[in-house]
Scaffold this active site. Sequence first.
Site, short mmCIF file in Angstrom:
data_model
loop_
_atom_site.label_atom_id
_atom_site.label_comp_id
_atom_site.label_asym_id
_atom_site.label_seq_id
_atom_site.Cartn_x
_atom_site.Cartn_y
_atom_site.Cartn_z
N SER A 102 0.82 -1.21 0.00
CA SER A 102 0.00 0.00 0.00
C SER A 102 0.85 1.26 0.00
O SER A 102 1.95 1.29 0.56
CB SER A 102 -0.89 -0.02 1.26
OG SER A 102 -1.54 1.21 1.44
N TYR A 152 -2.69 5.21 -3.81
CA TYR A 152 -3.83 6.06 -3.51
C TYR A 152 -3.49 7.43 -4.07
O TYR A 152 -2.48 8.02 -3.65
CB TYR A 152 -4.06 6.19 -2.00
CG TYR A 152 -4.88 5.09 -1.39
CD1 TYR A 152 -6.10 4.73 -1.92
CD2 TYR A 152 -4.45 4.43 -0.24
CE1 TYR A 152 -6.87 3.73 -1.34
CE2 TYR A 152 -5.21 3.43 0.34
CZ TYR A 152 -6.42 3.08 -0.23
OH TYR A 152 -7.18 2.10 0.35
N THR A 159 -5.96 2.06 -6.94
CA THR A 159 -7.22 1.74 -6.25
C THR A 159 -8.24 2.82 -6.56
O THR A 159 -7.99 4.01 -6.32
CB THR A 159 -6.98 1.62 -4.73
OG1 THR A 159 -6.07 0.54 -4.51
CG2 THR A 159 -8.27 1.35 -3.97
N LYS A 195 -7.68 -1.55 -9.38
CA LYS A 195 -8.28 -2.31 -8.27
C LYS A 195 -9.57 -1.65 -7.79
O LYS A 195 -9.60 -0.45 -7.52
CB LYS A 195 -7.30 -2.33 -7.09
CG LYS A 195 -7.85 -2.95 -5.80
CD LYS A 195 -6.78 -3.02 -4.73
CE LYS A 195 -7.20 -3.84 -3.53
NZ LYS A 195 -7.92 -3.06 -2.51
N HIS A 244 -12.90 -3.96 -1.72
CA HIS A 244 -12.05 -3.47 -0.64
C HIS A 244 -12.31 -4.27 0.65
O HIS A 244 -12.28 -3.74 1.75
CB HIS A 244 -12.34 -1.98 -0.41
CG HIS A 244 -11.15 -1.15 -0.01
ND1 HIS A 244 -10.54 -0.25 -0.85
CD2 HIS A 244 -10.46 -1.06 1.15
CE1 HIS A 244 -9.55 0.35 -0.23
NE2 HIS A 244 -9.46 -0.13 1.00
N ASP A 246 -10.29 -10.26 -5.20
CA ASP A 246 -10.03 -10.44 -3.77
C ASP A 246 -11.31 -10.22 -2.99
O ASP A 246 -12.32 -9.75 -3.52
CB ASP A 246 -8.83 -9.62 -3.27
CG ASP A 246 -9.10 -8.12 -3.08
OD1 ASP A 246 -10.27 -7.69 -3.08
OD2 ASP A 246 -8.10 -7.38 -2.94
C1 FNR Z 1 -7.23 -3.02 3.15
N1 FNR Z 1 -7.39 -2.85 1.76
C2 FNR Z 1 -6.63 -1.88 1.13
N2 FNR Z 1 -6.72 -1.73 -0.22
C3 FNR Z 1 -5.94 -0.83 -0.86
O1 FNR Z 1 -6.02 -0.72 -2.08
N3 FNR Z 1 -5.06 -0.07 -0.14
C4 FNR Z 1 -4.92 -0.14 1.19
O2 FNR Z 1 -4.12 0.57 1.80
C5 FNR Z 1 -5.76 -1.06 1.88
N4 FNR Z 1 -5.70 -1.17 3.23
C6 FNR Z 1 -6.39 -2.15 3.87
C7 FNR Z 1 -6.22 -2.34 5.24
C8 FNR Z 1 -6.87 -3.37 5.88
C9 FNR Z 1 -6.68 -3.54 7.36
C10 FNR Z 1 -7.70 -4.25 5.16
C11 FNR Z 1 -8.39 -5.41 5.84
C12 FNR Z 1 -7.88 -4.07 3.81
C13 FNR Z 1 -8.24 -3.76 0.98
C14 FNR Z 1 -7.45 -5.02 0.54
O3 FNR Z 1 -6.50 -4.70 -0.44
C15 FNR Z 1 -8.36 -6.10 -0.05
O4 FNR Z 1 -9.13 -5.57 -1.09
C16 FNR Z 1 -9.28 -6.79 0.98
O5 FNR Z 1 -8.66 -6.89 2.25
C17 FNR Z 1 -9.69 -8.17 0.50
O6 FNR Z 1 -10.62 -8.75 1.34
P1 FNR Z 1 -10.25 -9.82 2.50
O7 FNR Z 1 -9.25 -10.80 1.96
O8 FNR Z 1 -9.71 -9.01 3.64
O9 FNR Z 1 -11.56 -10.44 2.80
C1 LAC Z 2 -8.46 0.85 4.54
C2 LAC Z 2 -7.72 1.83 3.70
C3 LAC Z 2 -6.54 2.39 4.28
O1 LAC Z 2 -9.20 0.06 3.99
O2 LAC Z 2 -7.48 1.28 2.48
O3 LAC Z 2 -8.37 0.94 5.79
#
Ligand code: FNR
Ligand code: LAC
Length: 363
Positions: free
Chosen positions: A112, A136, A162, A234, A258, A289
Amino acid sequence: MERTTEAGFSTLSDLEEVASKRVLEHVWAYVQGGAGEERTLGANRSAFRQWTFRPRTLVDVSRIDTNISLLGTMVRAPLFVSPMAYQGQVHPVGEPAVARAARDAGILAVYSTLSSFSIEEITRNSGSVPPWFQLYLQPDFEVSRRLVERAEKAGCSALMLTVDTPVLGVRDRQAPGGFAIDSTVPIGNGSDVVPPSRSPMEQGKFYRLRSEAGSTWDILEELLSITRLPWVVKGILTGDDARTAVHHGAKAVLVSNHGGRQLDGAPATLHALPEVVDAVGSEVEVYLDGGVRRGLDILVALALGAKAVGVGRPILWALGAGGEEGVRRYLDLLKLELATSMALVGRTTIAEVDRSLVAKTDI
Ligand code: FNR
Ligand code: LAC
């Protein structure tokens, strides 16, 4: 037994519970939480339960090959670590430990914009599969540009934009008093980097968001012009958006909501997948995902047309449960269950995993 002690858990079934006891309460709420009533969060997982397998038997499964290539790079399994912010909050070893575990598993990981460690340090801990960097968009395009240039220079082999986060979703579990991502949590890529805005600001008759929320598809062309690396988009949930992303130059799309953290009421990603595959699957790679927990889930998503799947929260659970050794063990178990399941359904290569492998059930 000893490895279990180091990793903190022994099976995929006990991972989440072990992690829940080891991760600080406010960080746990941040990791686990979804948007709104967490309908989409729940739907991601239950969608997998609507599919069963149609196994073939007495196939020679004495050799199972899970290798595939993702945007031209060979990886040991059709899975990757989805980008997740602030991994240093979950365990002080953070992203570099995830990078070493991914390196040893031979799989891809995406990091990230909001990583706790810098992209340079993460890349130094990665192996022969170069990491990808998730962007981002920043309020100041020059900051986005610098991040992209740094990721390319550090050795990342693709970039991921994203597009589902012009503002954070309403996350009640992260309400004030809890872990607020725009507070004082350090960002490894520098103090000029900002997280997405937390909520719109009321201004007269309107609500306003920060300038990057004004971005439209042209931004992808602008991003393409500042790097040689391919872009993955994404956060795609419809065939229309997938076609638009490809039209503007995306080399792959990631079907994602997400992890249910943004738009509550968005479809389960497994439900959205076939529409996206129909729209662009013959032109670009399509990933998914959301809710992927086990090796069996990987097979279902691949049967429905995904080229690979991303894993989110389980990586953080494993990190929280056992640091680097935890992630190592999780990835081992996941890969092993994938290979085991392939033997049980009578498919020896990933190419043989197609739509004929699954059927929808009523339960
Ligand atoms: C995320 N996700 C996420 N996506 C992204 O593009 N940038 C980010 O910084 C983050 N940060 C983030 C933090 C946390 C704590 C979580 C749980 C998720 C979303 C991540 O990339 C992904 O799309 C999901 O987590 C997929 O779902 P599952 O496997 O958690 O069910
Ligand atoms: C989140 C952001 C940081 O899901 O992507 O917490």
